[in-house]
Design an enzyme around this catalytic site. Structure first.
Site, PDB file in Angstrom:
ATOM      1  N   ARG A  78       7.097  93.293  42.252  1.00  0.00           N
ATOM      2  CA  ARG A  78       7.714  93.620  43.454  1.00  0.00           C
ATOM      3  C   ARG A  78       7.368  95.192  43.758  1.00  0.00           C
ATOM      4  O   ARG A  78       7.304  96.053  43.017  1.00  0.00           O
ATOM      5  CB  ARG A  78       9.163  93.535  43.595  1.00  0.00           C
ATOM      6  CG  ARG A  78       9.508  92.172  44.105  1.00  0.00           C
ATOM      7  CD  ARG A  78      11.235  92.332  44.284  1.00  0.00           C
ATOM      8  NE  ARG A  78      11.836  92.531  43.049  1.00  0.00           N
ATOM      9  CZ  ARG A  78      12.526  93.508  42.336  1.00  0.00           C
ATOM     10  NH1 ARG A  78      12.659  94.484  43.255  1.00  0.00           N
ATOM     11  NH2 ARG A  78      13.004  93.317  41.237  1.00  0.00           N
ATOM     12  N   TYR A 206       2.887  88.122  45.384  1.00  0.00           N
ATOM     13  CA  TYR A 206       4.001  88.039  44.350  1.00  0.00           C
ATOM     14  C   TYR A 206       5.196  87.458  44.528  1.00  0.00           C
ATOM     15  O   TYR A 206       5.655  87.777  45.548  1.00  0.00           O
ATOM     16  CB  TYR A 206       3.919  89.430  43.676  1.00  0.00           C
ATOM     17  CG  TYR A 206       4.987  89.667  42.661  1.00  0.00           C
ATOM     18  CD1 TYR A 206       4.635  88.993  41.377  1.00  0.00           C
ATOM     19  CD2 TYR A 206       6.272  89.948  42.868  1.00  0.00           C
ATOM     20  CE1 TYR A 206       5.564  89.239  40.259  1.00  0.00           C
ATOM     21  CE2 TYR A 206       7.149  90.162  41.946  1.00  0.00           C
ATOM     22  CZ  TYR A 206       7.056  89.302  40.715  1.00  0.00           C
ATOM     23  OH  TYR A 206       8.089  89.475  39.819  1.00  0.00           O
ATOM     24  N   LYS A 215      14.554  87.262  47.058  1.00  0.00           N
ATOM     25  CA  LYS A 215      15.227  88.651  47.404  1.00  0.00           C
ATOM     26  C   LYS A 215      15.471  88.954  48.640  1.00  0.00           C
ATOM     27  O   LYS A 215      16.403  89.398  49.174  1.00  0.00           O
ATOM     28  CB  LYS A 215      14.290  89.655  46.445  1.00  0.00           C
ATOM     29  CG  LYS A 215      14.043  89.336  45.085  1.00  0.00           C
ATOM     30  CD  LYS A 215      15.260  89.249  44.309  1.00  0.00           C
ATOM     31  CE  LYS A 215      14.893  89.326  42.857  1.00  0.00           C
ATOM     32  NZ  LYS A 215      16.188  89.145  41.835  1.00  0.00           N
ATOM     33  N   HIS A 235      23.357  89.840  43.107  1.00  0.00           N
ATOM     34  CA  HIS A 235      22.525  89.774  42.261  1.00  0.00           C
ATOM     35  C   HIS A 235      23.020  89.480  41.030  1.00  0.00           C
ATOM     36  O   HIS A 235      23.055  90.261  39.953  1.00  0.00           O
ATOM     37  CB  HIS A 235      21.491  91.205  42.113  1.00  0.00           C
ATOM     38  CG  HIS A 235      20.308  91.164  41.346  1.00  0.00           C
ATOM     39  ND1 HIS A 235      19.855  92.066  40.922  1.00  0.00           N
ATOM     40  CD2 HIS A 235      19.624  90.180  41.229  1.00  0.00           C
ATOM     41  CE1 HIS A 235      18.588  91.669  40.169  1.00  0.00           C
ATOM     42  NE2 HIS A 235      18.315  90.527  40.240  1.00  0.00           N
ATOM     43  N   SER A 257      17.649  95.244  35.741  1.00  0.00           N
ATOM     44  CA  SER A 257      16.463  94.530  35.168  1.00  0.00           C
ATOM     45  C   SER A 257      16.431  95.070  33.866  1.00  0.00           C
ATOM     46  O   SER A 257      16.809  96.098  33.265  1.00  0.00           O
ATOM     47  CB  SER A 257      15.195  94.730  35.737  1.00  0.00           C
ATOM     48  OG  SER A 257      14.673  95.974  35.996  1.00  0.00           O
ATOM     49  N   CYS A 259      17.901  94.087  31.026  1.00  0.00           N
ATOM     50  CA  CYS A 259      19.269  93.899  30.302  1.00  0.00           C
ATOM     51  C   CYS A 259      19.501  92.405  29.926  1.00  0.00           C
ATOM     52  O   CYS A 259      20.375  92.252  29.171  1.00  0.00           O
ATOM     53  CB  CYS A 259      20.338  94.495  31.045  1.00  0.00           C
ATOM     54  SG  CYS A 259      20.270  96.208  31.418  1.00  0.00           S
ATOM     55  N   LYS A 261      19.279  89.271  31.671  1.00  0.00           N
ATOM     56  CA  LYS A 261      20.013  88.626  32.445  1.00  0.00           C
ATOM     57  C   LYS A 261      19.842  87.294  32.277  1.00  0.00           C
ATOM     58  O   LYS A 261      20.916  86.158  32.212  1.00  0.00           O
ATOM     59  CB  LYS A 261      19.780  88.915  33.847  1.00  0.00           C
ATOM     60  CG  LYS A 261      21.057  88.692  34.828  1.00  0.00           C
ATOM     61  CD  LYS A 261      20.874  89.540  35.982  1.00  0.00           C
ATOM     62  CE  LYS A 261      20.948  88.551  37.324  1.00  0.00           C
ATOM     63  NZ  LYS A 261      19.936  89.069  38.181  1.00  0.00           N
ATOM     64  N   THR A 262      18.493  86.662  32.338  1.00  0.00           N
ATOM     65  CA  THR A 262      18.281  85.331  32.023  1.00  0.00           C
ATOM     66  C   THR A 262      18.882  84.842  30.584  1.00  0.00           C
ATOM     67  O   THR A 262      19.320  83.563  30.819  1.00  0.00           O
ATOM     68  CB  THR A 262      16.904  84.919  32.319  1.00  0.00           C
ATOM     69  OG1 THR A 262      16.508  85.530  33.742  1.00  0.00           O
ATOM     70  CG2 THR A 262      16.477  83.622  32.104  1.00  0.00           C
ATOM     71  N   ASN A 263      18.750  85.547  29.716  1.00  0.00           N
ATOM     72  CA  ASN A 263      19.157  85.373  28.313  1.00  0.00           C
ATOM     73  C   ASN A 263      20.501  85.108  28.450  1.00  0.00           C
ATOM     74  O   ASN A 263      21.006  84.148  27.780  1.00  0.00           O
ATOM     75  CB  ASN A 263      18.848  86.197  27.391  1.00  0.00           C
ATOM     76  CG  ASN A 263      17.209  86.379  27.093  1.00  0.00           C
ATOM     77  OD1 ASN A 263      16.447  85.754  27.676  1.00  0.00           O
ATOM     78  ND2 ASN A 263      16.702  87.659  26.617  1.00  0.00           N
ATOM     79  N   ASP A 286      20.137  84.423  38.778  1.00  0.00           N
ATOM     80  CA  ASP A 286      19.522  85.566  39.294  1.00  0.00           C
ATOM     81  C   ASP A 286      20.420  85.842  40.473  1.00  0.00           C
ATOM     82  O   ASP A 286      20.657  87.120  40.836  1.00  0.00           O
ATOM     83  CB  ASP A 286      18.094  85.229  39.912  1.00  0.00           C
ATOM     84  CG  ASP A 286      17.370  86.629  40.431  1.00  0.00           C
ATOM     85  OD1 ASP A 286      17.866  87.740  39.685  1.00  0.00           O
ATOM     86  OD2 ASP A 286      16.599  86.832  41.215  1.00  0.00           O
ATOM     87  N   ARG A 378       5.296  85.637  34.652  1.00  0.00           N
ATOM     88  CA  ARG A 378       6.592  84.772  35.051  1.00  0.00           C
ATOM     89  C   ARG A 378       6.300  83.427  34.918  1.00  0.00           C
ATOM     90  O   ARG A 378       5.361  83.014  34.803  1.00  0.00           O
ATOM     91  CB  ARG A 378       6.879  85.161  36.529  1.00  0.00           C
ATOM     92  CG  ARG A 378       7.179  86.576  36.996  1.00  0.00           C
ATOM     93  CD  ARG A 378       8.424  86.592  36.852  1.00  0.00           C
ATOM     94  NE  ARG A 378       8.870  88.117  36.835  1.00  0.00           N
ATOM     95  CZ  ARG A 378      10.187  88.722  37.147  1.00  0.00           C
ATOM     96  NH1 ARG A 378      11.242  87.627  37.402  1.00  0.00           N
ATOM     97  NH2 ARG A 378      10.406  89.931  37.189  1.00  0.00           N
ATOM     98  N   GLY A 504      23.025  85.641  21.379  1.00  0.00           N
ATOM     99  CA  GLY A 504      24.262  84.557  21.510  1.00  0.00           C
ATOM    100  C   GLY A 504      25.390  85.316  21.131  1.00  0.00           C
ATOM    101  O   GLY A 504      26.406  84.801  21.570  1.00  0.00           O
ATOM    102  N   ASN A 506      26.869  87.837  22.095  1.00  0.00           N
ATOM    103  CA  ASN A 506      27.528  88.515  23.497  1.00  0.00           C
ATOM    104  C   ASN A 506      28.624  87.546  23.811  1.00  0.00           C
ATOM    105  O   ASN A 506      29.662  87.906  24.581  1.00  0.00           O
ATOM    106  CB  ASN A 506      26.597  88.606  24.681  1.00  0.00           C
ATOM    107  CG  ASN A 506      25.771  89.750  24.192  1.00  0.00           C
ATOM    108  OD1 ASN A 506      25.793  90.621  23.677  1.00  0.00           O
ATOM    109  ND2 ASN A 506      24.414  89.889  24.968  1.00  0.00           N
TER     110      ASN A 506
HETATM  111  O1  SAT Z   1      10.476  90.225  40.778  1.00  0.00           O
HETATM  112  S1  SAT Z   1      11.107  89.071  41.403  1.00  0.00           S
HETATM  113  O2  SAT Z   1      11.988  89.619  42.476  1.00  0.00           O
HETATM  114  O3  SAT Z   1      10.033  87.946  42.112  1.00  0.00           O
HETATM  115  C1  SAT Z   1      12.212  88.415  40.209  1.00  0.00           C
HETATM  116  C2  SAT Z   1      13.199  89.407  39.961  1.00  0.00           C
HETATM  117  O4  SAT Z   1      12.997  90.550  39.967  1.00  0.00           O
HETATM  118  O5  SAT Z   1      14.400  88.795  39.396  1.00  0.00           O
HETATM  119 MN    MN Z   2      16.543  89.657  39.876  1.00  0.00          MN
END
Ligand code: SAT
Ligand code: MN
Length: 596
Positions: A78, A206, A215, A235, A257, A259, A261-263, A286, A378, A504, A506
């Protein structure tokens, strides 16, 4: 009339037909394709991409249904400096956003869009953010010249006939106009017009710049809509925790970002807790839309249908559920690609291959000091493939929240977990949250504190001071609000090593949070909020000594005085628009610290 070759539109919606005609007159494509979202259409698009090289097929025995995409080298993330909120006045966008006057933005981008699709096909993508049929879903129509965008939107949203049907003849849809144009950074702009429910994006292919449902719509435009309509676009990940009795409770969490988050969204509990019968369910990684339910609780739902996650560092220790999610039907962008059609990235379970092509398409081997995968490479994968996806993740009502978790990466300041005294104090915690930059981030300055309120700094579609005000006013509308907490998984000891195992484990902190939400859980008051007592967090099976737990929960008065001075500087940027309640939370914190 346009000169583009004709294909029968898949909708009779007059507002869509008129808008597509106007856009096509400007962009001058050779052909217009109306996206229906069928499997046959998807297969056709993949075949086209394989011919043009936009996609490469991966090894279908190892990675069934998976494809590889290499982006332009100047188009890998981004571009916040090229992202604008084009509200009528600069004050409406606020000090944290770039602003361009709407007339200037429309004129400038029209110049770039003019003829940008000559020789190309214009795709009209209808999509729903939120489950199909949900009264809370929002519909967008994206015009694009990128098949990569269409295929990604097919994973990330409910796309095609289902959206045409839900839209019907309504003029209420977000007008999302996108063209790669020439991918030149000097002609790249991502512009949002909240007052027109419109997004114009040009010069990038992107994810966050080009998949306009994510977003741009589900955060920037939706946050502004939410302010008007009385809800919140955040978010945040959403996860569910099921206890051994089968009771499920839900938490939404916002982190800047880097930190994890997805995990956290796909967390696998430690063996110790699995044995006791605990389970974690994923509902989103997200974005969360938050509304007050008829029961007076705050309900969360994920408007997306897929995950667009960072690949490097994804492995069986950091995120076993993601590893399984991305084995099939996944688009990999900018990872390393091996001769046998397999993929590799830094932090993969497998050792580096002797040789592969790096994300730029150049020969790479582990002795080189470059990376095989771009750090922001990604995966795009359907959420339903996640082994921990909650059975109710598409429930239109969403899930009721017990807790909201904010967090950041702070080497020394904030304790492992802090509970706010009340909603207003929790909003203050979110408004002042921050992360310190790591060596992995761009810019090179390690340890610089970046304030990132509610992790929304790049995603709030209006003045952030008004956004704080909206959060505060939501508190008055929620009869049974979730409790708000602040986490820090990244506190370091004097030796610079992390004190907490993270990943885990956490889950142990999440269980204390849920206890607190039910009025249980041992706690002690501190000047910054309520903390767990030193044995309140279950550390069974961990070799975490009592002094380490004490350090994880300690409050350093001098460090907090420095923090307050930094918060003052940040708050000052909002001038008189900053809600008085936040200033009084700041004063109360300063007084408590002084007394401590
Ligand atoms: O970079 S993106 O906005 O596509 C994905 C993200 O930052 O969560
Ligand atoms: Mn995000």
């Amino acid at each position: 009339m346009t000169t583009a070759s004709l294909e029968t539109p898949l909708t009779k919606n007059p507002a869509v037909l008129k808008w597509v005609e106007d856009c096509s007159a400007l962009l001058k494509p050779d052909h217009i394709h109306w996206v229906d979202g069928t499997e046959a259409e998807r297969q056709n698009m993949i075949s086209t991409c394989l011919k043009t090289g936009e996609l490469e097929e991966l090894n279908q025995a190892l990675l069934p249904g998976c494809y590889f995409h290499r982006s332009a080298q100047n188009d890998v993330a981004r571009t916040e400096h090229l992202t604008f909120i084009c509200s009528p006045t600069k004050e409406d966008a606020g000090p944290t956003n770039n602003w361009m006057a709407p007339s200037e933005a429309y004129a400038k981008l029209k110049g770039i869009f003019d003829g940008a699709m000559k020789g190309r096909t214009l795709y009209v993508i209808p999509f729903i953010m939120g489950p199909a049929g949900s009264p809370f879903s929002k519909i967008g129509v994206e015009i694009t010249d990128s098949l990569y965008v269409v295929l990604n939107m097919g994973i990330m949203t409910r796309m095609g006939n289902v959206a045409w049907k839900q839209l019907g003849d309504s003029p209420n849809f977000t007008r999302c106009l996108h063209s790669k144009a020439d991918l030149n950074e000097s002609r790249r702009f991502i512009c949002h017009f909240p007052q027109d429910n419109t997004i114009w994006s040009v010069g990038s292919g992107y994810g966050g710049n080009a998949l306009l449902g994510k977003k741009c719509l589900a955060l920037r435009i939706a946050s502004a809509l939410g302010q008007k309509e009385g809800w919140l676009a955040e978010h945040m990940l959403i996860l569910g925790i099921e206890n051994p009795k089968g009771e499920k409770r839900y938490i939404a969490a916002a982190f800047p970002s880097a930190c994890g988050k997805t995990n956290l969204a796909m967390l696998v509990p430690p063996a110790h807790l699995v044995k006791q019968g605990y389970k974690v369910w994923t509902l989103g990684d997200d974005i969360a839309w938050l509304r007050v339910g008829p029961d007076g609780r705050l309900w969360a739902s994920n408007p997306e249908a897929g995950f667009f996650g960072v690949v490097p560092g994804t492995n069986s220790r950091s995120n076993p559920n993601a590893v399984k999610t991305i084995r099939t039907n996944t688009i990999y962008t900018n990872v390393g690609k091996m001769a046998n059609g397999d993929v590799w990235w830094e932090g993969h379970d497998n050792l580096p291959p002797e040789e592969c092509l790096d994300w730029k398409g150049q020969k790479w081997n582990p002795d080189m000091d470059t990376k095989a995968a771009h750090p922001n490479s990604r995966f795009t994968a359907p959420a339903r493939q996640c082994p921990s996806i909650a059975p109710n993740w598409e429930d239109p009502a969403g899930v009721p929240l017990d807790a909201i978790l904010f967090g950041g990466r702070r080497a020394h300041l904030t304790p492992l977990i802090t509970e706010s005294y009340n909603w207003q104090h929790g909003v203050f915690m979110g408004a002042t949250m921050a992360s310190e930059t790591t060596a992995a981030q761009q810019g090179g300055n390690v340890g610089v504190v970046r304030r990132d309120p509610m992790a929304m700094l790049p995603f709030c579609g209006y003045n952030m001071a008004d956004y704080f005000g909206h959060w505060l006013s939501m508190g008055t509308k929620i009869k049974n609000p979730p409790k708000i907490f602040l986490a820090n998984w990244f506190r370091q000891g004097k030796d610079g090593k992390y004190l907490w195992p993270g990943y885990g484990d956490n889950m142990r902190v999440l269980l204390w949070i849920l206890d607190r939400a039910q009025g249980k859980g041992a706690s002690v008051e501190s000047p910054i909020g309520t903390l767990p007592t030193k044995d309140a967090i279950d550390a069974g099976g961990l070799d975490l000594t009592a002094p380490v737990m004490e350090e994880l929960l300690s409050v350093d008065r001098a460090a907090w005085e420095t923090e307050i001075a930094d918060i003052d500087k940040f708050f000052a940027t909002f001038g008189s628009r900053l809600p008085a309640a936040l200033k009084s939370e700041r004063d109360a914190l300063a007084a408590r610290i002084k007394k401590a």
